[in-house]
Scaffold this motif. Structure first.
Motif, PDB file in Angstrom:
ATOM      1  N   ILE A  55     -10.741  -0.250   1.019  1.00  0.00           N
ATOM      2  CA  ILE A  55      -9.506   0.455   0.675  1.00  0.00           C
ATOM      3  C   ILE A  55      -8.409  -0.591   0.610  1.00  0.00           C
ATOM      4  O   ILE A  55      -8.290  -1.437   1.503  1.00  0.00           O
ATOM      5  CB  ILE A  55      -9.159   1.534   1.715  1.00  0.00           C
ATOM      6  CG1 ILE A  55     -10.248   2.609   1.759  1.00  0.00           C
ATOM      7  CG2 ILE A  55      -7.818   2.169   1.407  1.00  0.00           C
ATOM      8  CD1 ILE A  55     -10.017   3.653   2.838  1.00  0.00           C
ATOM      9  N   ALA A  56      -7.596  -0.535  -0.446  1.00  0.00           N
ATOM     10  CA  ALA A  56      -6.551  -1.546  -0.621  1.00  0.00           C
ATOM     11  C   ALA A  56      -5.224  -0.884  -0.955  1.00  0.00           C
ATOM     12  O   ALA A  56      -5.175   0.194  -1.552  1.00  0.00           O
ATOM     13  CB  ALA A  56      -6.939  -2.533  -1.715  1.00  0.00           C
ATOM     14  N   SER A  57      -4.165  -1.548  -0.559  1.00  0.00           N
ATOM     15  CA  SER A  57      -2.806  -1.152  -0.924  1.00  0.00           C
ATOM     16  C   SER A  57      -2.080  -2.369  -1.469  1.00  0.00           C
ATOM     17  O   SER A  57      -2.448  -3.517  -1.171  1.00  0.00           O
ATOM     18  CB  SER A  57      -2.054  -0.573   0.280  1.00  0.00           C
ATOM     19  OG  SER A  57      -1.920  -1.548   1.295  1.00  0.00           O
ATOM     20  N   VAL A  58      -1.041  -2.120  -2.275  1.00  0.00           N
ATOM     21  CA  VAL A  58      -0.305  -3.212  -2.909  1.00  0.00           C
ATOM     22  C   VAL A  58       1.179  -3.027  -2.643  1.00  0.00           C
ATOM     23  O   VAL A  58       1.722  -1.921  -2.797  1.00  0.00           O
ATOM     24  CB  VAL A  58      -0.564  -3.250  -4.429  1.00  0.00           C
ATOM     25  CG1 VAL A  58       0.252  -4.364  -5.077  1.00  0.00           C
ATOM     26  CG2 VAL A  58      -2.045  -3.458  -4.712  1.00  0.00           C
ATOM     27  N   ASP A  59       1.835  -4.111  -2.245  1.00  0.00           N
ATOM     28  CA  ASP A  59       3.283  -4.113  -2.045  1.00  0.00           C
ATOM     29  C   ASP A  59       3.896  -5.235  -2.870  1.00  0.00           C
ATOM     30  O   ASP A  59       3.395  -6.363  -2.864  1.00  0.00           O
ATOM     31  CB  ASP A  59       3.629  -4.308  -0.565  1.00  0.00           C
ATOM     32  CG  ASP A  59       3.292  -3.084   0.280  1.00  0.00           C
ATOM     33  OD1 ASP A  59       4.063  -2.119   0.242  1.00  0.00           O
ATOM     34  OD2 ASP A  59       2.239  -3.115   0.961  1.00  0.00           O
ATOM     35  N   TRP A  60       4.973  -4.891  -3.576  1.00  0.00           N
ATOM     36  CA  TRP A  60       5.698  -5.868  -4.376  1.00  0.00           C
ATOM     37  C   TRP A  60       7.051  -6.154  -3.722  1.00  0.00           C
ATOM     38  O   TRP A  60       7.719  -5.238  -3.234  1.00  0.00           O
ATOM     39  CB  TRP A  60       5.920  -5.345  -5.787  1.00  0.00           C
ATOM     40  CG  TRP A  60       4.713  -5.470  -6.687  1.00  0.00           C
ATOM     41  CD1 TRP A  60       3.700  -4.565  -6.830  1.00  0.00           C
ATOM     42  CD2 TRP A  60       4.417  -6.555  -7.564  1.00  0.00           C
ATOM     43  NE1 TRP A  60       2.783  -5.019  -7.735  1.00  0.00           N
ATOM     44  CE2 TRP A  60       3.197  -6.241  -8.210  1.00  0.00           C
ATOM     45  CE3 TRP A  60       5.055  -7.765  -7.865  1.00  0.00           C
ATOM     46  CZ2 TRP A  60       2.618  -7.096  -9.146  1.00  0.00           C
ATOM     47  CZ3 TRP A  60       4.477  -8.608  -8.796  1.00  0.00           C
ATOM     48  CH2 TRP A  60       3.269  -8.274  -9.425  1.00  0.00           C
ATOM     49  N   SER A  74      13.417  -8.589  -1.089  1.00  0.00           N
ATOM     50  CA  SER A  74      13.588  -7.173  -0.788  1.00  0.00           C
ATOM     51  C   SER A  74      12.337  -6.423  -1.236  1.00  0.00           C
ATOM     52  O   SER A  74      11.707  -6.791  -2.234  1.00  0.00           O
ATOM     53  CB  SER A  74      14.816  -6.606  -1.500  1.00  0.00           C
ATOM     54  OG  SER A  74      14.680  -6.729  -2.907  1.00  0.00           O
ATOM     55  N   HIS A  75      11.981  -5.374  -0.490  1.00  0.00           N
ATOM     56  CA  HIS A  75      10.793  -4.587  -0.811  1.00  0.00           C
ATOM     57  C   HIS A  75      11.055  -3.833  -2.108  1.00  0.00           C
ATOM     58  O   HIS A  75      11.977  -3.019  -2.201  1.00  0.00           O
ATOM     59  CB  HIS A  75      10.473  -3.618   0.331  1.00  0.00           C
ATOM     60  CG  HIS A  75       9.062  -3.133   0.315  1.00  0.00           C
ATOM     61  ND1 HIS A  75       8.553  -2.303   1.286  1.00  0.00           N
ATOM     62  CD2 HIS A  75       8.022  -3.360  -0.553  1.00  0.00           C
ATOM     63  CE1 HIS A  75       7.279  -2.044   1.013  1.00  0.00           C
ATOM     64  NE2 HIS A  75       6.940  -2.681  -0.091  1.00  0.00           N
ATOM     65  N   LEU A  76      10.238  -4.103  -3.086  1.00  0.00           N
ATOM     66  CA  LEU A  76      10.466  -3.562  -4.424  1.00  0.00           C
ATOM     67  C   LEU A  76       9.657  -2.298  -4.695  1.00  0.00           C
ATOM     68  O   LEU A  76      10.191  -1.281  -5.176  1.00  0.00           O
ATOM     69  CB  LEU A  76      10.117  -4.636  -5.471  1.00  0.00           C
ATOM     70  CG  LEU A  76       9.990  -4.198  -6.925  1.00  0.00           C
ATOM     71  CD1 LEU A  76      11.316  -3.691  -7.443  1.00  0.00           C
ATOM     72  CD2 LEU A  76       9.489  -5.359  -7.780  1.00  0.00           C
ATOM     73  N   TYR A  77       8.351  -2.340  -4.371  1.00  0.00           N
ATOM     74  CA  TYR A  77       7.453  -1.279  -4.822  1.00  0.00           C
ATOM     75  C   TYR A  77       6.252  -1.223  -3.882  1.00  0.00           C
ATOM     76  O   TYR A  77       5.820  -2.243  -3.340  1.00  0.00           O
ATOM     77  CB  TYR A  77       6.995  -1.586  -6.255  1.00  0.00           C
ATOM     78  CG  TYR A  77       6.117  -0.555  -6.916  1.00  0.00           C
ATOM     79  CD1 TYR A  77       6.671   0.549  -7.565  1.00  0.00           C
ATOM     80  CD2 TYR A  77       4.733  -0.700  -6.934  1.00  0.00           C
ATOM     81  CE1 TYR A  77       5.863   1.485  -8.197  1.00  0.00           C
ATOM     82  CE2 TYR A  77       3.922   0.219  -7.558  1.00  0.00           C
ATOM     83  CZ  TYR A  77       4.491   1.311  -8.190  1.00  0.00           C
ATOM     84  OH  TYR A  77       3.689   2.230  -8.807  1.00  0.00           O
ATOM     85  N   SER A  78       5.715  -0.029  -3.721  1.00  0.00           N
ATOM     86  CA  SER A  78       4.535   0.158  -2.870  1.00  0.00           C
ATOM     87  C   SER A  78       3.560   1.106  -3.559  1.00  0.00           C
ATOM     88  O   SER A  78       3.978   2.106  -4.169  1.00  0.00           O
ATOM     89  CB  SER A  78       4.939   0.733  -1.508  1.00  0.00           C
ATOM     90  OG  SER A  78       3.782   0.992  -0.720  1.00  0.00           O
TER      91      SER A  78
END
Length: 222
Positions: free
Chosen positions: A57-62, A73-77
């Motif tokens: 299982i994977a998640s992505v944060d931009w 700054s946290h852009l996208y999740s």
């Protein structure tokens, strides 16, 4: 006789079943870095799983840092197939462009609509993957950095121009070589034809001369 085609269908069916179970190969490609103002742009981020047979299982944060900023700054999740735009500067113009209909993400790309010059900066894509083995779980993190530059119009790099020039030079060179080969072959065939004609004429004269001698011999004998 009909049993033979039926037997041939069995391996074909097995191959089709195996192909349906296979997944496309994953290739990690670098993202483009030059975006055009007022157009769309894809920020590519691919993190291939090394063990394809292991469920994960994977998640992505931009994250984003503008050219005039010092902090990210946290852009996208994107987690559990649920996207979330966090940076208000990108509300309404940012969308998911990665893996679809799966929690085992390998492509974490996003797409920016109506790119502005304020979007110039450094982007970070962070993959958080949880590998689920039989007796334990193992978490990995992969970070990819993209330096994006926004330009008024797309410019061609020197390598692209040189490759195009070399392509045209190669095409012209091949055409000239073909012309030379055609002329050489034509001359060779023509020379061979003339030689064959000369040999045929000489053979004909020899036969005619021999026939004349035979005729003369017959007259003397009479």
């Amino acid at each position: 006789m009909s049993a033979v085609p039926d037997l041939l269908l069995v391996p074909l069916a097995l191959l089709a079943l195996q192909a349906s179970l296979c997944h496309g190969a994953c290739v990690e490609l670098d993202s483009d870095t030059e975006a055009v103002a007022n157009e769309g742009f894809k920020l590519g981020c691919i993190s291939c799983k090394m063990r394809g047979e292991v469920p994960a299982i994977a998640s992505v944060d931009w994250y984003f840092r503008a050219s005039d900023e010092t902090e990210f700054s946290h852009l996208y999740s994107y987690d559990n197939q649920a996207p979330e735009i966090i940076d208000p500067r990108f509300y309404g113009r940012l969308g998911w462009n990665g893996s679809k209909n799966t929690k085992d993400l390998q492509d974490g790309s996003i797409y920016i609509l109506n790119v502005t010059f304020n979007d110039t900066g450094t982007y970070q894509c962070i993959f958080t993957r949880l590998l689920m083995y039989t007796n334990y779980e193992y978490q990995t993190n992969t970070t990819k950095t993209i330096n994006m530059n926004v330009v008024p119009q797309l410019t061609r790099g020197l390598a692209s121009i040189l490759s195009e020039v070399m392509m045209y030079v190669s095409i012209i060179g091949l055409q000239l070589w073909l012309v030379v080969e055609m002329i050489y072959c034509y001359r060779k065939i023509a020379a061979a034809g003339e030689e064959a004609l000369r040999e045929s004429a000489a053979e004909y004269l020899a036969i005619a001369s021999e026939s004349k001698d035979n005729c003369a011999g017959v007259q003397v004998a009479e």
